[in-house]
Design a protein around this motif. Sequence first.
Motif, PDB file in Angstrom:
ATOM      1  N   THR A 249      55.591  63.927  60.790  1.00 22.41           N
ATOM      2  CA  THR A 249      54.450  62.899  61.045  1.00 22.41           C
ATOM      3  C   THR A 249      53.641  63.829  62.010  1.00 22.41           C
ATOM      4  OG1 THR A 249      55.731  60.928  60.947  1.00 22.41           O
ATOM      5  CG2 THR A 249      53.474  60.854  62.156  1.00 22.41           C
ATOM      6  N   PRO A 250      52.257  63.937  61.559  1.00 19.85           N
ATOM      7  CA  PRO A 250      51.701  64.756  62.445  1.00 19.85           C
ATOM      8  C   PRO A 250      51.218  64.005  63.862  1.00 19.85           C
ATOM      9  CG  PRO A 250      50.279  64.178  60.412  1.00 19.85           C
ATOM     10  CD  PRO A 250      51.548  63.544  60.465  1.00 19.85           C
ATOM     11  N   ARG A 251      50.888  64.966  64.876  1.00 18.63           N
ATOM     12  CA  ARG A 251      50.834  64.524  66.238  1.00 18.63           C
ATOM     13  C   ARG A 251      49.780  63.475  66.301  1.00 18.63           C
ATOM     14  NH1 ARG A 251      46.922  66.607  69.809  1.00 18.63           N
ATOM     15  NH2 ARG A 251      47.282  66.391  71.857  1.00 18.63           N
ATOM     16  N   GLU A 252      48.690  63.572  65.875  1.00 14.79           N
ATOM     17  CA  GLU A 252      47.751  62.578  65.995  1.00 14.79           C
ATOM     18  C   GLU A 252      48.054  61.198  65.578  1.00 14.79           C
ATOM     19  OE1 GLU A 252      47.200  65.535  64.579  1.00 14.79           O
ATOM     20  OE2 GLU A 252      46.090  66.530  65.954  1.00 14.79           O
ATOM     21  N   GLU A 253      48.986  61.104  64.533  1.00 12.09           N
ATOM     22  CA  GLU A 253      49.681  59.895  64.029  1.00 12.09           C
ATOM     23  C   GLU A 253      50.640  59.350  64.886  1.00 12.09           C
ATOM     24  OE1 GLU A 253      50.976  59.483  59.803  1.00 12.09           O
ATOM     25  OE2 GLU A 253      49.345  60.694  59.382  1.00 12.09           O
ATOM     26  N   LEU A 254      51.341  60.205  65.621  1.00 10.03           N
ATOM     27  CA  LEU A 254      52.281  59.791  66.644  1.00 10.03           C
ATOM     28  C   LEU A 254      51.665  59.173  67.955  1.00 10.03           C
ATOM     29  CD1 LEU A 254      54.849  62.742  66.537  1.00 10.03           C
ATOM     30  CD2 LEU A 254      55.207  60.522  65.783  1.00 10.03           C
ATOM     31  N   LEU A 255      50.367  59.927  68.513  1.00 12.35           N
ATOM     32  CA  LEU A 255      49.909  59.371  69.487  1.00 12.35           C
ATOM     33  C   LEU A 255      49.284  57.862  69.363  1.00 12.35           C
ATOM     34  CD1 LEU A 255      48.145  62.734  70.541  1.00 12.35           C
ATOM     35  CD2 LEU A 255      49.752  61.408  71.766  1.00 12.35           C
ATOM     36  N   HIS A 256      48.693  57.790  67.678  1.00 19.83           N
ATOM     37  CA  HIS A 256      48.131  56.601  67.510  1.00 19.83           C
ATOM     38  C   HIS A 256      49.208  55.310  67.589  1.00 19.83           C
ATOM     39  CE1 HIS A 256      45.568  53.641  65.515  1.00 19.83           C
ATOM     40  NE2 HIS A 256      46.714  53.413  64.690  1.00 19.83           N
ATOM     41  N   LEU A 257      50.483  55.734  66.896  1.00 16.59           N
ATOM     42  CA  LEU A 257      51.301  54.719  67.011  1.00 16.59           C
ATOM     43  C   LEU A 257      51.795  54.437  68.428  1.00 16.59           C
ATOM     44  CD1 LEU A 257      54.152  55.986  64.586  1.00 16.59           C
ATOM     45  CD2 LEU A 257      52.972  53.798  64.299  1.00 16.59           C
ATOM     46  N   ALA A 258      51.708  55.319  69.463  1.00 13.82           N
ATOM     47  CA  ALA A 258      52.255  55.255  70.602  1.00 13.82           C
ATOM     48  C   ALA A 258      51.328  54.259  71.273  1.00 13.82           C
ATOM     49  CB  ALA A 258      52.433  56.392  71.333  1.00 13.82           C
ATOM     50  N   SER A 259      49.841  54.380  71.112  1.00 12.10           N
ATOM     51  CA  SER A 259      48.942  53.765  71.861  1.00 12.10           C
ATOM     52  C   SER A 259      48.733  52.342  71.225  1.00 12.10           C
ATOM     53  CB  SER A 259      47.591  54.567  71.520  1.00 12.10           C
ATOM     54  OG  SER A 259      46.569  53.753  71.989  1.00 12.10           O
ATOM     55  N   GLN A 260      49.077  52.231  69.935  1.00 12.87           N
ATOM     56  CA  GLN A 260      49.143  50.939  69.225  1.00 12.87           C
ATOM     57  C   GLN A 260      50.160  49.994  69.603  1.00 12.87           C
ATOM     58  OE1 GLN A 260      49.608  51.168  64.968  1.00 12.87           O
ATOM     59  NE2 GLN A 260      48.565  49.162  64.388  1.00 12.87           N
ATOM     60  N   HIS A 261      51.213  50.582  69.907  1.00  9.37           N
ATOM     61  CA  HIS A 261      52.513  49.651  70.298  1.00  9.37           C
ATOM     62  C   HIS A 261      52.915  49.943  71.926  1.00  9.37           C
ATOM     63  CE1 HIS A 261      53.116  48.753  66.165  1.00  9.37           C
ATOM     64  NE2 HIS A 261      52.927  49.910  65.781  1.00  9.37           N
ATOM     65  N   ASN A 262      52.018  50.514  72.538  1.00 12.79           N
ATOM     66  CA  ASN A 262      52.210  50.869  73.876  1.00 12.79           C
ATOM     67  C   ASN A 262      53.572  51.297  74.239  1.00 12.79           C
ATOM     68  OD1 ASN A 262      51.609  50.697  76.730  1.00 12.79           O
ATOM     69  ND2 ASN A 262      52.313  48.598  76.977  1.00 12.79           N
ATOM     70  N   ILE A 263      53.992  52.251  73.753  1.00 13.24           N
ATOM     71  CA  ILE A 263      55.549  52.951  73.821  1.00 13.24           C
ATOM     72  C   ILE A 263      55.427  54.374  74.129  1.00 13.24           C
ATOM     73  CG2 ILE A 263      56.701  51.440  72.119  1.00 13.24           C
ATOM     74  CD1 ILE A 263      56.255  53.435  70.130  1.00 13.24           C
ATOM     75  N   HIS A 264      56.195  54.910  74.949  1.00 12.46           N
ATOM     76  CA  HIS A 264      56.484  56.091  75.629  1.00 12.46           C
ATOM     77  C   HIS A 264      57.046  57.443  74.942  1.00 12.46           C
ATOM     78  CE1 HIS A 264      54.235  54.556  79.259  1.00 12.46           C
ATOM     79  NE2 HIS A 264      55.142  53.434  79.056  1.00 12.46           N
ATOM     80  N   GLU A 265      57.967  56.678  74.041  1.00 14.10           N
ATOM     81  CA  GLU A 265      58.520  57.569  73.317  1.00 14.10           C
ATOM     82  C   GLU A 265      59.004  56.970  71.940  1.00 14.10           C
ATOM     83  OE1 GLU A 265      61.743  60.105  76.341  1.00 14.10           O
ATOM     84  OE2 GLU A 265      62.577  58.218  75.317  1.00 14.10           O
ATOM     85  N   ILE A 266      59.019  58.072  70.781  1.00 17.37           N
ATOM     86  CA  ILE A 266      59.189  57.577  69.375  1.00 17.37           C
ATOM     87  C   ILE A 266      60.439  58.188  68.769  1.00 17.37           C
ATOM     88  CG2 ILE A 266      58.022  57.546  67.382  1.00 17.37           C
ATOM     89  CD1 ILE A 266      55.379  57.454  68.673  1.00 17.37           C
ATOM     90  N   PRO A 267      61.344  57.596  68.182  1.00 16.82           N
ATOM     91  CA  PRO A 267      62.416  58.135  67.569  1.00 16.82           C
ATOM     92  C   PRO A 267      61.769  58.900  66.239  1.00 16.82           C
ATOM     93  CG  PRO A 267      62.885  56.200  68.281  1.00 16.82           C
ATOM     94  CD  PRO A 267      61.594  56.311  68.547  1.00 16.82           C
ATOM     95  N   LEU A 268      62.436  60.097  65.864  1.00 19.14           N
ATOM     96  CA  LEU A 268      61.876  60.767  64.713  1.00 19.14           C
ATOM     97  C   LEU A 268      63.013  60.786  63.716  1.00 19.14           C
ATOM     98  CD1 LEU A 268      59.627  63.727  65.817  1.00 19.14           C
ATOM     99  CD2 LEU A 268      58.927  61.323  65.456  1.00 19.14           C
ATOM    100  N   LYS A 269      62.929  60.466  62.502  1.00 19.01           N
ATOM    101  CA  LYS A 269      64.018  60.442  61.565  1.00 19.01           C
ATOM    102  C   LYS A 269      63.713  61.699  60.373  1.00 19.01           C
ATOM    103  CE  LYS A 269      62.020  56.843  58.652  1.00 19.01           C
ATOM    104  NZ  LYS A 269      62.335  55.593  58.043  1.00 19.01           N
ATOM    105  N   ASN A 270      64.787  62.085  59.941  1.00 17.06           N
ATOM    106  CA  ASN A 270      64.661  63.084  58.633  1.00 17.06           C
ATOM    107  C   ASN A 270      64.724  62.258  57.424  1.00 17.06           C
ATOM    108  OD1 ASN A 270      67.316  62.436  58.345  1.00 17.06           O
ATOM    109  ND2 ASN A 270      68.286  64.436  58.928  1.00 17.06           N
ATOM    110  N   ASP A 271      64.776  63.047  56.349  1.00 12.59           N
ATOM    111  CA  ASP A 271      64.492  62.378  55.135  1.00 12.59           C
ATOM    112  C   ASP A 271      65.812  61.323  54.744  1.00 12.59           C
ATOM    113  OD1 ASP A 271      62.189  63.635  54.504  1.00 12.59           O
ATOM    114  OD2 ASP A 271      63.182  65.405  53.432  1.00 12.59           O
ATOM    115  N   GLU A 272      67.125  61.822  55.527  1.00 16.13           N
ATOM    116  CA  GLU A 272      68.141  60.839  55.177  1.00 16.13           C
ATOM    117  C   GLU A 272      68.152  59.713  56.021  1.00 16.13           C
ATOM    118  OE1 GLU A 272      68.543  64.508  55.602  1.00 16.13           O
ATOM    119  OE2 GLU A 272      68.231  64.268  53.567  1.00 16.13           O
TER     120      GLU A 272
END
Length: 348
Positions: free
Chosen positions: A78-101
């Motif tokens: 996921t691009p950096r800009e989308e991650l920042l948007h997610l964090a701002s939208q949901h007011n969170i400080h960390e986001i877990p990132l998953k692989n294709d599995e």
Amino acid sequence: MKDIQKITISIKKSIKDALEIFGSHDGLRLLVVNDEQENFIGIITDPDIRRGLLRGLRLEDDISSIINRSPIVAHINTPREELLHLASQHNIHEIPLKNDEGKIVEIVSVANLIKPTLYPNQVVIMAGGLGTRLRPLTDTLPKPMLKVGSKPILQIILERFKQQGFRNIFLCVNYKSHIIEKYFGDGSKFGLHITYIREEKRMGTAGALSLISNLNDDFIVMNGDILTDIDFTKMLHFHKQNESDATMGIREYSTQIPYGVVNTNGTKIISIEEKPSLSFNVSAGIYTLNPKVLQLIPKDEFFDMPALFETILAKNDYNTFSYLIEDYWIDIGRKEEYDRANSEIEED
């Protein structure tokens, strides 16, 4: 990046176990929870534990009732800009990132996303073409210096690399190179470090690489007449993740047959398709390469990038991948495309 194994907990563990993990890592905000088959099922935060204890849960109770089973999760690419948007939208400080599995492989911190990331990887831009298809515009200017909007094409390209954290630039120049060199200088006024590779003759999109002696890490090669919104960091990550030696950026290209296509079996007509469209994957003029491929490029000879990839594909000890570019992309090599780029800039 935190060691995922150290902050992963089994659903069978107790609240006390979870608190002990939190206590052993400074600044830890969440734990990854897996089931007994090591499948990701959710996360636990420190507030989740406090709310559970206030509800009457004991330290010896298992964590199953305090798991957030629908957390905000993103894909590793996921691009950096989308991650920042997610964090701002949901007011969170960390986001877990998953692989294709579907396994969590990284926890990204919003604080780290905000910090500018600088990449040591070098960028090679091929800016020495004659631009014959754009004459008479290129009679007095090299093609990369033609303006789209208020800026030369090459400046737009360089600014996008800078925005994404790339500072070390090689410009391969030939035709009217003095104009490019006078405009950009050593790159310092643009926040870049620019080294010029002067081609005394036409070397091709890969041949010019044989003139560069210090490409020691994975590097990006791009034609100097392309405008694109691609996230270069994402392509570089894909290249490294797949342990690729040569990654070619590709685009889907569709063309329509202007006639009805008749499908036959011998002289018998099987079907008729009226003006069908055909789609192909084509090179987008953007590549990520490992320095080991440089040994395949002949010295002081014209050698194009397709020839390099054909050479690589003929060998068994190289990994070659394609990277689909779905972002905005336009090749300024033809007059109609150059005009289109300018009209789109004006519309923005």
